[in-house]
Design an enzyme around this catalytic site. Structure first.
Site, PDB file in Angstrom:
ATOM      1  N   ASN A  31       0.878  -1.168   0.000  1.00 21.11           N
ATOM      2  CA  ASN A  31       0.000   0.000   0.000  1.00 21.11           C
ATOM      3  C   ASN A  31       0.914   1.217   0.000  1.00 21.11           C
ATOM      4  O   ASN A  31       1.480   1.578   1.026  1.00 21.11           O
ATOM      5  CB  ASN A  31      -0.887  -0.035   1.250  1.00 21.11           C
ATOM      6  N   ARG A  76      -2.519  -2.064  -3.536  1.00 18.42           N
ATOM      7  CA  ARG A  76      -3.762  -1.335  -3.306  1.00 18.42           C
ATOM      8  C   ARG A  76      -3.740  -0.068  -4.163  1.00 18.42           C
ATOM      9  O   ARG A  76      -2.779   0.701  -4.122  1.00 18.42           O
ATOM     10  CB  ARG A  76      -3.856  -0.951  -1.834  1.00 18.42           C
ATOM     11  N   HIS A 106     -12.846   2.403   0.087  1.00 14.70           N
ATOM     12  CA  HIS A 106     -12.858   1.344   1.112  1.00 14.70           C
ATOM     13  C   HIS A 106     -13.550   0.086   0.583  1.00 14.70           C
ATOM     14  O   HIS A 106     -14.000  -0.753   1.364  1.00 14.70           O
ATOM     15  CB  HIS A 106     -13.633   1.754   2.384  1.00 14.70           C
ATOM     16  N   HIS A 162     -17.734   0.945   8.039  1.00 15.02           N
ATOM     17  CA  HIS A 162     -16.268   0.909   8.154  1.00 15.02           C
ATOM     18  C   HIS A 162     -15.847   2.199   8.854  1.00 15.02           C
ATOM     19  O   HIS A 162     -15.855   3.270   8.257  1.00 15.02           O
ATOM     20  CB  HIS A 162     -15.627   0.804   6.765  1.00 15.02           C
ATOM     21  N   LEU A 163     -15.529   2.081  10.151  1.00 10.64           N
ATOM     22  CA  LEU A 163     -15.231   3.275  10.947  1.00 10.64           C
ATOM     23  C   LEU A 163     -13.780   3.248  11.403  1.00 10.64           C
ATOM     24  O   LEU A 163     -13.441   2.641  12.422  1.00 10.64           O
ATOM     25  CB  LEU A 163     -16.176   3.342  12.163  1.00 10.64           C
ATOM     26  N   ASN A 209      -9.939   5.832  10.646  1.00  5.03           N
ATOM     27  CA  ASN A 209      -9.630   7.252  10.474  1.00  5.03           C
ATOM     28  C   ASN A 209     -10.480   7.827   9.363  1.00  5.03           C
ATOM     29  O   ASN A 209     -11.088   8.872   9.488  1.00  5.03           O
ATOM     30  CB  ASN A 209      -8.149   7.439  10.159  1.00  5.03           C
ATOM     31  N   GLY A 210     -10.477   7.102   8.245  1.00  5.28           N
ATOM     32  CA  GLY A 210     -11.477   7.365   7.209  1.00  5.28           C
ATOM     33  C   GLY A 210     -12.691   6.532   7.592  1.00  5.28           C
ATOM     34  O   GLY A 210     -12.546   5.508   8.247  1.00  5.28           O
ATOM     35  N   ARG A 265     -11.787  14.698   8.199  1.00  7.51           N
ATOM     36  CA  ARG A 265     -12.599  15.141   7.044  1.00  7.51           C
ATOM     37  C   ARG A 265     -14.021  15.489   7.468  1.00  7.51           C
ATOM     38  O   ARG A 265     -14.584  14.842   8.342  1.00  7.51           O
ATOM     39  CB  ARG A 265     -12.668  14.029   5.992  1.00  7.51           C
ATOM     40  N   ASP A 324      -8.053  11.318  16.800  1.00  7.70           N
ATOM     41  CA  ASP A 324      -8.086   9.937  17.257  1.00  7.70           C
ATOM     42  C   ASP A 324      -9.288   9.750  18.190  1.00  7.70           C
ATOM     43  O   ASP A 324      -9.451  10.488  19.161  1.00  7.70           O
ATOM     44  CB  ASP A 324      -6.779   9.636  17.994  1.00  7.70           C
ATOM     45  N   GLY A 347     -15.043   0.878  14.707  1.00 15.57           N
ATOM     46  CA  GLY A 347     -16.145  -0.091  14.653  1.00 15.57           C
ATOM     47  C   GLY A 347     -15.858  -1.360  15.442  1.00 15.57           C
ATOM     48  O   GLY A 347     -16.732  -1.898  16.117  1.00 15.57           O
ATOM     49  N   GLU A 389      -7.965  -5.897   5.060  1.00 17.07           N
ATOM     50  CA  GLU A 389      -7.824  -5.498   3.658  1.00 17.07           C
ATOM     51  C   GLU A 389      -6.622  -6.178   3.003  1.00 17.07           C
ATOM     52  O   GLU A 389      -6.668  -6.516   1.830  1.00 17.07           O
ATOM     53  CB  GLU A 389      -7.698  -3.976   3.570  1.00 17.07           C
TER      54      GLU A 389
HETATM   55  P1  ADP Z   1      -7.170   3.646   9.343  1.00 16.20           P
HETATM   56  O1  ADP Z   1      -8.315   4.270   8.634  1.00 16.20           O
HETATM   57  O2  ADP Z   1      -5.998   4.551   9.494  1.00 16.20           O
HETATM   58  O3  ADP Z   1      -6.831   2.235   8.895  1.00 16.20           O
HETATM   59  P2  ADP Z   1      -8.099   2.320  11.770  1.00 16.20           P
HETATM   60  O4  ADP Z   1      -9.075   1.404  11.148  1.00 16.20           O
HETATM   61  O5  ADP Z   1      -6.870   1.749  12.365  1.00 16.20           O
HETATM   62  O6  ADP Z   1      -7.721   3.527  10.832  1.00 16.20           O
HETATM   63  O7  ADP Z   1      -8.884   3.144  12.919  1.00 16.20           O
HETATM   64  C1  ADP Z   1      -8.280   4.158  13.644  1.00 16.20           C
HETATM   65  C2  ADP Z   1      -9.287   4.708  14.620  1.00 16.20           C
HETATM   66  O8  ADP Z   1      -9.701   3.640  15.490  1.00 16.20           O
HETATM   67  C3  ADP Z   1      -8.753   5.823  15.506  1.00 16.20           C
HETATM   68  O9  ADP Z   1      -9.705   6.871  15.593  1.00 16.20           O
HETATM   69  C4  ADP Z   1      -8.625   5.130  16.846  1.00 16.20           C
HETATM   70  O10 ADP Z   1      -8.802   6.012  17.911  1.00 16.20           O
HETATM   71  C5  ADP Z   1      -9.767   4.159  16.789  1.00 16.20           C
HETATM   72  N1  ADP Z   1      -9.630   3.122  17.820  1.00 16.20           N
HETATM   73  C6  ADP Z   1      -8.735   2.129  17.907  1.00 16.20           C
HETATM   74  N2  ADP Z   1      -8.909   1.437  19.061  1.00 16.20           N
HETATM   75  C7  ADP Z   1      -9.939   2.035  19.709  1.00 16.20           C
HETATM   76  C8  ADP Z   1     -10.610   1.814  20.944  1.00 16.20           C
HETATM   77  N3  ADP Z   1     -10.241   0.836  21.756  1.00 16.20           N
HETATM   78  N4  ADP Z   1     -11.643   2.628  21.273  1.00 16.20           N
HETATM   79  C9  ADP Z   1     -11.999   3.630  20.460  1.00 16.20           C
HETATM   80  N5  ADP Z   1     -11.417   3.883  19.283  1.00 16.20           N
HETATM   81  C10 ADP Z   1     -10.406   3.111  18.919  1.00 16.20           C
END
Ligand code: ADP
Length: 392
Positions: free
Chosen positions: A7, A88, A176, A202-203, A205-206, A235, A276, A326, A378
């Protein structure tokens, strides 16, 4: 038998050596700050993390360094049975509704699509070019947009002037897609049903949501670019486009400033000062009003999408939560599902609190909709698609 999944971002290369059958990630790594005064490399193999700071001028130097690490630290690629490299790629436009073997023609098409994903496709392409030079195995591209090529015209087309939209290829391509496809297939396997009306959240960063009927995507929240839809780390997601006219006319902002504001300085970060989700919760729990409000806006937007997608599909069987937030944020899941109680959707509070890497149900058995947590992967999805392509 393994696949190297790459990626490639504008200043980074993420990689994983994956066994597509078992799903094991054999080695995982990341090269960051490529082209800056000092780059950082992290390579993890057999539970041990190896880190380096050095100057890597470009993606070629970055990947060469990584290939040396495989030889030095392991696993030796010659012995790892590497069958393909899976890349990717963010934007496949209307050219790709699935993965493709990289030929010169396919490579050029990815380049042609760059105007639709100026931040991503050129960076993805750099990874493809250097990897093709250095690794003499078949290369496969897997597009973030491919799963959404099934979107009906009514969902994919904006109500924008047709001539202008068509001239500039403006439509909703989604993003995604690899994750939405992987997760929706897992839901079908888990429930033993192909005939499902699904919502996938899908929750990370994005963040994006999709509506999937009988395995095919019928709507999704991301649009021409990954800016549309849900509230994200940095965003805005959905916003009246006239805000742009307003900030341009009244605020004197130019396109670059607006792009930066909407993509990098908004969302949770712009509302609460933190992108975050864990940090936003920490602030909110400490009594920070703006952080609590950011969570409310985040949940409100999610609930709005769930309701509208249930209506679009004419029913709803499953909701799947995936990605960093998520999969891990039980409080957020509880707030979302609580808002859906009036539709008979009920959370099993105990199940919701269990931490696990497995797919699991978090709704009660008498809930009108089955709510699941489905860990996404992914890299594995890309590795498997790459194997499918080369064994055709
Ligand atoms: P990316 O889109 O960069 O792949 P990820 O799927 O790793 O992102 O998700 C990152 C998000 O997940 C961040 O906002 C992080 O705070 C959140 N996150 C990770 N672990 C937890 C948790 N235990 N509780 C709440 N949010 C979390």
């Amino acid at each position: 038998m393994t696949v190297l999944v790459i990626n490639s971002g504008s200043s980074s290369i993420k990689y994983q050596l994956v066994d597509p059958e078992s799903g094991d990630a054999i080695a995982v790594g990341l090269v960051e700050q490529i082209g800056e005064s000092s780059s950082h490399v992290k390579h993890t193999y057999q539970g041990e993390k190896h880190e380096y700071d050095l100057v890597l001028a470009d993606h070629g130097e970055g990947l060469r360094f990584v290939l040396n690490l495989f030889e030095k630290i392991g696993p030796q690629l010659s012995e790892a049975g590497i069958k393909a490299v899976g890349h990717r790629v963010v934007q496949g436009g209307n050219h790709f509704d699935g993965p493709a073997l990289v030929t010169d023609e396919v490579r050029d098409l990815v380049e042609e699509l760059a105007p639709l994903a100026p931040l991503h496709n050129p960076a993805n392409l750099r990874g493809i070019d250097v990897a093709r030079e250095l690794l003499d195995v078949p290369h496969v591209v897997v597009f973030d947009t491919a799963f959404f090529q099934t979107l009906p015209e009514e969902a994919a087309r904006y109500a924008l002037n047709r001539e202008v939209a068509d001239k500039y290829a403006v439509r909703r391509y989604g993003a995604h897609g690899t994750s939405h496809q992987f997760v929706s297939q897992k839901v079908a396997e888990f429930t033993g049903r192909d005939d499902l009306k699904q919502i996938v959240l899908h929750l990370g960063n994005g963040a994006s949501v999709s509506a999937v009927v009988n395995g095919e995507a019928v709507d999704t929240s991301m649009g021409l670019t990954p800016l549309e839809g849900l509230v994200m780390g940095t965003r805005t997601g959905d916003i009246d486009p006239a805000v742009i006219f307003h900030l341009s006319r009244v605020g004197g902002m130019n396109v670059g400033e607006l792009d930066n504001l909407f993509n990098k300085q908004s969302g949770l970060k712009g509302l609460a000062g933190e992108n975050d989700m864990r940090a936003v919760w920490a602030l909110a729990n400490g009594g920070d009003k703006f952080a609590r409000e950011a969570l409310d806006i985040y949940v409100h937007r999610l609930v709005k999408y769930i309701g509208s997608y249930a209506a679009v599909m004419g029913g709803l069987d499953t909701i799947a939560f995936t990605a960093g937030i998520g999969e891990n944020d039980e409080l957020l899941r509880a707030e979302v599902i609580e808002r859906l109680n009036s539709f008979g959707i009920k959370l099993d509070l105990e199940a919701n609190d269990v931490r696990s890497d497995d797919i699991r149900q978090i709704s009660t058995d008498d809930s009108s909709v089955q709510v699941l947590i489905v860990p996404t992967n992914e890299e594995l999805a890309i590795a498997r698609q790459a194997m499918d392509v080369i064994s055709r």
